[in-house]
Write an enzyme that holds these catalytic residues in place. Structure first.
Site, PDB file in Angstrom:
ATOM      1  N   LYS A 120       1.833 -14.458 -12.674  1.00 39.89           N
ATOM      2  CA  LYS A 120       0.448 -13.961 -12.748  1.00 39.89           C
ATOM      3  C   LYS A 120      -0.504 -15.050 -13.258  1.00 39.89           C
ATOM      4  O   LYS A 120      -1.683 -15.044 -12.895  1.00 39.89           O
ATOM      5  CB  LYS A 120       0.378 -12.685 -13.592  1.00 39.89           C
ATOM      6  CG  LYS A 120       1.040 -11.478 -12.906  1.00 39.89           C
ATOM      7  CD  LYS A 120       0.351 -11.083 -11.576  1.00 39.89           C
ATOM      8  CE  LYS A 120       0.964  -9.873 -10.913  1.00 39.89           C
ATOM      9  NZ  LYS A 120       0.353  -9.521  -9.625  1.00 39.89           N
ATOM     10  N   GLY A 133       1.315   3.311  -5.853  1.00 45.75           N
ATOM     11  CA  GLY A 133       0.540   2.787  -6.970  1.00 45.75           C
ATOM     12  C   GLY A 133      -0.873   2.330  -6.628  1.00 45.75           C
ATOM     13  O   GLY A 133      -1.637   3.030  -5.957  1.00 45.75           O
ATOM     14  N   ALA A 138       0.814  -1.227   0.000  1.00 46.17           N
ATOM     15  CA  ALA A 138       0.000   0.000   0.000  1.00 46.17           C
ATOM     16  C   ALA A 138       0.845   1.272   0.000  1.00 46.17           C
ATOM     17  O   ALA A 138       0.306   2.370   0.124  1.00 46.17           O
ATOM     18  CB  ALA A 138      -0.946  -0.010   1.202  1.00 46.17           C
ATOM     19  N   TYR A 158       7.434 -13.208 -15.056  1.00 45.00           N
ATOM     20  CA  TYR A 158       6.300 -12.425 -14.534  1.00 45.00           C
ATOM     21  C   TYR A 158       4.986 -13.064 -14.987  1.00 45.00           C
ATOM     22  O   TYR A 158       4.044 -13.203 -14.204  1.00 45.00           O
ATOM     23  CB  TYR A 158       6.412 -10.972 -15.010  1.00 45.00           C
ATOM     24  CG  TYR A 158       5.302 -10.072 -14.490  1.00 45.00           C
ATOM     25  CD1 TYR A 158       5.174  -9.803 -13.129  1.00 45.00           C
ATOM     26  CD2 TYR A 158       4.378  -9.492 -15.363  1.00 45.00           C
ATOM     27  CE1 TYR A 158       4.148  -8.984 -12.654  1.00 45.00           C
ATOM     28  CE2 TYR A 158       3.356  -8.679 -14.895  1.00 45.00           C
ATOM     29  CZ  TYR A 158       3.247  -8.429 -13.535  1.00 45.00           C
ATOM     30  OH  TYR A 158       2.230  -7.621 -13.064  1.00 45.00           O
ATOM     31  N   SER A 160      -3.304  -9.816 -13.517  1.00 46.54           N
ATOM     32  CA  SER A 160      -2.802  -8.957 -14.591  1.00 46.54           C
ATOM     33  C   SER A 160      -3.221  -9.586 -15.914  1.00 46.54           C
ATOM     34  O   SER A 160      -3.456 -10.801 -15.978  1.00 46.54           O
ATOM     35  CB  SER A 160      -1.272  -8.888 -14.519  1.00 46.54           C
ATOM     36  OG  SER A 160      -0.745  -8.285 -15.688  1.00 46.54           O
ATOM     37  N   PRO A 169      -5.478  -5.952 -14.492  1.00 45.72           N
ATOM     38  CA  PRO A 169      -5.330  -4.824 -15.414  1.00 45.72           C
ATOM     39  C   PRO A 169      -4.251  -5.047 -16.471  1.00 45.72           C
ATOM     40  O   PRO A 169      -3.320  -5.827 -16.276  1.00 45.72           O
ATOM     41  CB  PRO A 169      -4.918  -3.660 -14.506  1.00 45.72           C
ATOM     42  CG  PRO A 169      -4.692  -4.226 -13.148  1.00 45.72           C
ATOM     43  CD  PRO A 169      -4.783  -5.711 -13.230  1.00 45.72           C
ATOM     44  N   ASP A 208       7.568  -7.580   4.616  1.00 45.87           N
ATOM     45  CA  ASP A 208       8.053  -8.123   3.352  1.00 45.87           C
ATOM     46  C   ASP A 208       7.305  -9.432   3.144  1.00 45.87           C
ATOM     47  O   ASP A 208       7.527 -10.400   3.880  1.00 45.87           O
ATOM     48  CB  ASP A 208       9.568  -8.361   3.430  1.00 45.87           C
ATOM     49  CG  ASP A 208      10.142  -8.804   2.102  1.00 45.87           C
ATOM     50  OD1 ASP A 208       9.383  -9.378   1.286  1.00 45.87           O
ATOM     51  OD2 ASP A 208      11.346  -8.589   1.879  1.00 45.87           O
ATOM     52  N   VAL A 209       6.415  -9.466   2.157  1.00 48.58           N
ATOM     53  CA  VAL A 209       5.559 -10.657   2.000  1.00 48.58           C
ATOM     54  C   VAL A 209       6.361 -11.906   1.627  1.00 48.58           C
ATOM     55  O   VAL A 209       5.852 -13.017   1.720  1.00 48.58           O
ATOM     56  CB  VAL A 209       4.416 -10.443   0.964  1.00 48.58           C
ATOM     57  CG1 VAL A 209       3.461  -9.353   1.409  1.00 48.58           C
ATOM     58  CG2 VAL A 209       4.968 -10.161  -0.438  1.00 48.58           C
ATOM     59  N   VAL A 269      -0.906   0.060 -16.538  1.00 47.05           N
ATOM     60  CA  VAL A 269      -1.253   1.069 -15.526  1.00 47.05           C
ATOM     61  C   VAL A 269       0.009   1.872 -15.231  1.00 47.05           C
ATOM     62  O   VAL A 269       1.058   1.289 -14.907  1.00 47.05           O
ATOM     63  CB  VAL A 269      -1.725   0.419 -14.194  1.00 47.05           C
ATOM     64  CG1 VAL A 269      -2.358   1.469 -13.292  1.00 47.05           C
ATOM     65  CG2 VAL A 269      -2.666  -0.755 -14.430  1.00 47.05           C
TER      66      VAL A 269
END
Ligand SMILES: NC(=O)c1ccc[n+]([C@@H]2O[C@H](COP(=O)([O-])OP(=O)(O)OC[C@H]3O[C@@H](n4cnc5c(N)ncnc54)[C@H](OP(=O)(O)O)[C@@H]3O)[C@@H](O)[C@H]2O)c1
Length: 259
Positions: free
Chosen positions: A162, A18, A15, A158, A145, A188, A65-66, A191
């Site tokens: 996704k 972006g 959060a 990537y 995405s 999306p 940090d996930v 972006v």
């Protein structure tokens, strides 16, 4: 049609900038109290302060940090009692680093993407979803995405992450059947956020060239779609939202005005 989130607790990962930041802003305007997480705690606190001033909602910020299973477990096990019953989780933290052929990819960067976009999302979901299923109430929004629907050259890693988010989203919907949990993927196309600057390792000119001659989505457009999905009547599940700028038709097909 109501867009109110009054009294709800929403947790948003990534959060500090972006789409995650814009989602925090619209959720707060709709009345939700927020748990905001990211690695850049100082920036996150600035975001929280700005939102608090405008909306007056309660906000808890957590440096997280996930990629770290331990950090995720600690963050969610030791939440203060008033924050424990999370109603909405937005699994937004994610990134692309590099746009190289798979045979040329730097393996540290591969690891960063897989650990953040896939493992991180799984760790956070596990930590939050258990309580939701016990309470028989909750909504998980996964940030997918168009990269999770269509592969493009240089995007393989990537793309793979996704595509995994897409599978996890479908799996979550099945695994929570009967538990009154809503599951939504928001996917999306282009972006204009810090996404491309991160992808091109800080090269701002290269990042800007991604959006040259066309009008990309902005973070607020995606936040608006997320807000819409989480404010439908309680019996309605929005499974997936795929959205693009008007001048994009696929990951490779973009109309640009001549310079
Ligand atoms: N922009 C696009 O074109 C686009 C298109 C489709 C999907 N998406 C997806 O949208 C999501 C948000 O991206 P964005 O466009 O808003 O880019 P952004 O502005 O760069 O935001 C990325 C966010 O993720 C956080 N993050 C990254 N690694 C993290 C980690 N290990 N642990 C915790 N937080 C982490 C960052 O916070 P810290 O650095 O402070 O940790 C930041 O808040 C991502 O999942 C991305 O894949 C973006």
């Amino acid at each position: 049609m109501s867009f109110s989130l009054k009294g709800k607790i929403a947790c948003i990962t990534g959060a500090s900038s972006g789409i995650g930041k814009a989602t925090a802003q619209v959720f707060a305007e709709a009345g939700a109290n927020l748990i905001l997480t990211a690695r850049r705690k100082a920036l996150l606190d600035e975001v929280a302060e700005e939102i608090r001033k405008k909306s007056g909602v309660k906000i808890l910020t957590i440096e997280l940090d996930v990629r770290s299973q331990e950090q995720v477990e600690n963050a969610f096990s030791f939440l203060p009692a008033e924050w424990k019953s999370i109603d909405i989780l937005v699994n937004n933290a994610g990134l692309a680093v590099g746009k190289d052929k798979i045979q040329d990819y730097n393996l540290d960067e591969v690891q960063t993407m897989v650990e953040t976009n896939v493992l991180g999302l799984i760790y956070v979901t596990k930590a939050v979803l258990k309580g939701m299923t016990e309470r028989k109430s909750g909504h998980v929004v996964n940030m997918g995405s168009t990269a999770g629907h269509e592969v493009y050259p240089g995007g393989s890693i990537y793309n793979a992450t996704k595509f995994a988010v897409n599978a996890l989203n479908q799996g979550m919907k099945m695994d929570t059947l009967g538990d009154n949990i809503r599951v939504t993927s928001v996917d999306p196309g282009m972006v204009n956020t810090d996404f491309s600057t991160t992808r091109f390792r800080g090269d701002k000119n290269k990042a800007d060239s991604v959006y040259a001659g066309m009008k990309p989505l902005v973070a607020e457009d995606v936040a608006d779609a997320i807000l819409w999905a989480v404010t439908r009547p309680p019996h309605v599940n929005i499974n997936e939202i795929i959205m693009m700028p008007v001048n994009q038709s696929s990951n490779l097909l973009v109309h640009r005005d001549p310079v």
